[in-house]
Design an enzyme around this catalytic site. Structure first.
Site, short mmCIF file in Angstrom:
data_model
loop_
_atom_site.label_atom_id
_atom_site.label_comp_id
_atom_site.label_asym_id
_atom_site.label_seq_id
_atom_site.Cartn_x
_atom_site.Cartn_y
_atom_site.Cartn_z
N ASN A 10 8.64 11.93 -6.47
CA ASN A 10 8.67 12.18 -5.03
C ASN A 10 10.13 12.38 -4.64
OD1 ASN A 10 8.51 12.09 -2.26
ND2 ASN A 10 7.78 9.97 -2.14
N TRP A 11 10.46 13.62 -4.34
CA TRP A 11 11.88 13.93 -4.06
C TRP A 11 12.28 13.53 -2.64
CZ3 TRP A 11 12.61 19.53 -6.52
CH2 TRP A 11 12.35 19.45 -7.90
N LYS A 12 11.30 13.18 -1.82
CA LYS A 12 11.58 12.76 -0.43
C LYS A 12 12.46 13.81 0.28
CE LYS A 12 10.75 8.01 -1.78
NZ LYS A 12 10.99 6.60 -1.54
N HIS A 95 2.14 7.74 2.12
CA HIS A 95 3.34 7.07 1.60
C HIS A 95 3.82 6.05 2.64
CE1 HIS A 95 7.42 6.29 0.32
NE2 HIS A 95 7.02 6.67 -0.88
N GLU A 97 6.59 5.31 3.75
CA GLU A 97 7.56 5.83 4.74
C GLU A 97 6.84 6.63 5.82
OE1 GLU A 97 10.11 7.57 1.77
OE2 GLU A 97 10.52 5.54 1.07
N GLU A 167 2.07 1.16 -4.28
CA GLU A 167 3.51 1.04 -4.07
C GLU A 167 3.81 -0.12 -3.12
OE1 GLU A 167 5.58 5.05 -4.91
OE2 GLU A 167 4.92 5.07 -2.83
N GLY A 173 12.64 1.73 -3.23
CA GLY A 173 14.05 2.02 -2.93
C GLY A 173 14.92 0.78 -2.87
N SER A 213 10.72 1.49 -7.36
CA SER A 213 11.84 1.23 -8.27
C SER A 213 11.47 1.35 -9.75
CB SER A 213 12.46 -0.14 -7.98
OG SER A 213 12.98 -0.16 -6.66
N GLY A 234 10.64 7.63 -7.11
CA GLY A 234 11.48 8.19 -6.05
C GLY A 234 12.88 8.48 -6.55
N GLY A 235 13.77 7.51 -6.37
CA GLY A 235 15.19 7.70 -6.68
C GLY A 235 15.46 8.33 -8.04
P1 PGA Z 1 11.64 4.53 -5.51
O1 PGA Z 1 10.56 5.24 -4.57
O2 PGA Z 1 11.31 4.89 -6.93
O3 PGA Z 1 12.96 5.09 -5.07
O4 PGA Z 1 11.52 3.06 -5.27
C1 PGA Z 1 9.21 5.28 -4.95
C2 PGA Z 1 8.40 5.97 -3.89
O5 PGA Z 1 8.67 5.77 -2.70
O6 PGA Z 1 7.47 6.73 -4.21
#
Ligand code: PGA
Length: 250
Positions: A10-12, A95, A97, A167, A173, A213, A234-235
């Site tokens: 997920n590149w956000k 998600h 967020e 998640e 994050g 993470s 994510g990251g």
């Molecule tokens: P993260 O994000 O790997 O940066 O914790 C995961 C996600 O939100 O899908």
């Protein structure tokens, strides 16, 4: 039951067009020793370009969200028709967020699920508890209600191919990962819920990803758990070498 693993990135809200292009090109050469399904979810500005560059490779492209209507006066939103037209085969929905920053409720998500199904987008449906909910012992109840309400009104047949991502909000994050045992416990509970709401075959076939993470250094132990079928990253999905290592988990 043997389930094909999925590694999704997920590149956000990251990457210019040039950065997206460089990343997808690098991932084409990442190898795939577990024969996993590999999915990337760029932001909408990069989606068409990434889909174009991914053509002919085994990389699949996902939207990060879609609106529940096909078109209309919804300034800034992107419809499932547009996401598909740009080359997405999947969409993330729910998600954390989206839930916490943009106010996606179970009711809204249920409409988005309908929209994605209407256009044959494979759904990566995210669920997860906050730290407060975990500490109050509400984790399973929260997740069950997110699943029950978000997917309400659809049969196992209609939801065939659904992907669920667990998640924990406190792990996204933050650098804090759920332990493999914590992930396994929740994944097993989700599978039991799917069996109860739908049927055992559907529960056994549904891939449940862990997210929060996930790193090159912890992916192996997480993927070793029997009910963990993949990762939503994510990251580290933004760094080609790290994501390549995650794809090629041991
Ligand atoms: P993260 O994000 O790997 O940066 O914790 C995961 C996600 O939100 O899908």
């Amino acid at each position: 039951m043997k389930r094909t693993p999925i590694i999704a990135g997920n590149w956000k809200m990251n990457n210019t067009l040039a950065e997206s292009a460089a990343l997808i090109e690098a991932l084409k050469n990442a190898g795939n020793k577990n024969n996993a399904e590999i999915i990337v979810a760029p932001s909408f500005t990069s989606l068409a370009k990434v889909a174009e560059l991914a053509k002919g490779s085994s990389l699949q492209v996902s939207a990060q969200d879609v609106h529940w209507e096909d078109k209309g006066a919804f300034t800034s939103a992107v419809s499932p028709v547009q996401a598909k037209d740009a080359g997405a085969t999947h969409t993330i929905l729910g998600h954390s967020e989206r839930r916490s920053v943009f106010g996606d409720t179970d009711e809204i998500l249920n409409k988005k699920v309908a929209a994605a199904l209407r256009h044959n987008l494979t759904i990566i449906f995210c669920v997860g508890e906050t730290l407060e909910q975990r500490e109050a012992n509400e984790t399973i109840a929260v997740i069950n209600s997110q699943i029950e309400n978000g997917l309400k009104g659809f049969t196992a047949e209609q939801l065939k191919g659904l992907i669920i991502a667990y998640e924990p909000v406190w792990a996204i994050g933050t650098g804090k990962t759920a332990t493999p045992d914590q992930a396994q416990e929740v994944h097993a509970a989700i599978r039991a819920t799917l069996a109860k709401l739908y049927n055992e075959d559907f529960a056994q076939a549904t891939r449940i990803l862990y997210g929060g993470s996930v790193k090159d250094t912890n992916v192996d132990e997480i993927m070793a758990k029997p009910d963990v079928d993949g990762a939503l990253v994510g990251g580290q999905a933004l760094i080609a070498e790290k994501f390549a290592r995650i794809i090629n988990f041991n």
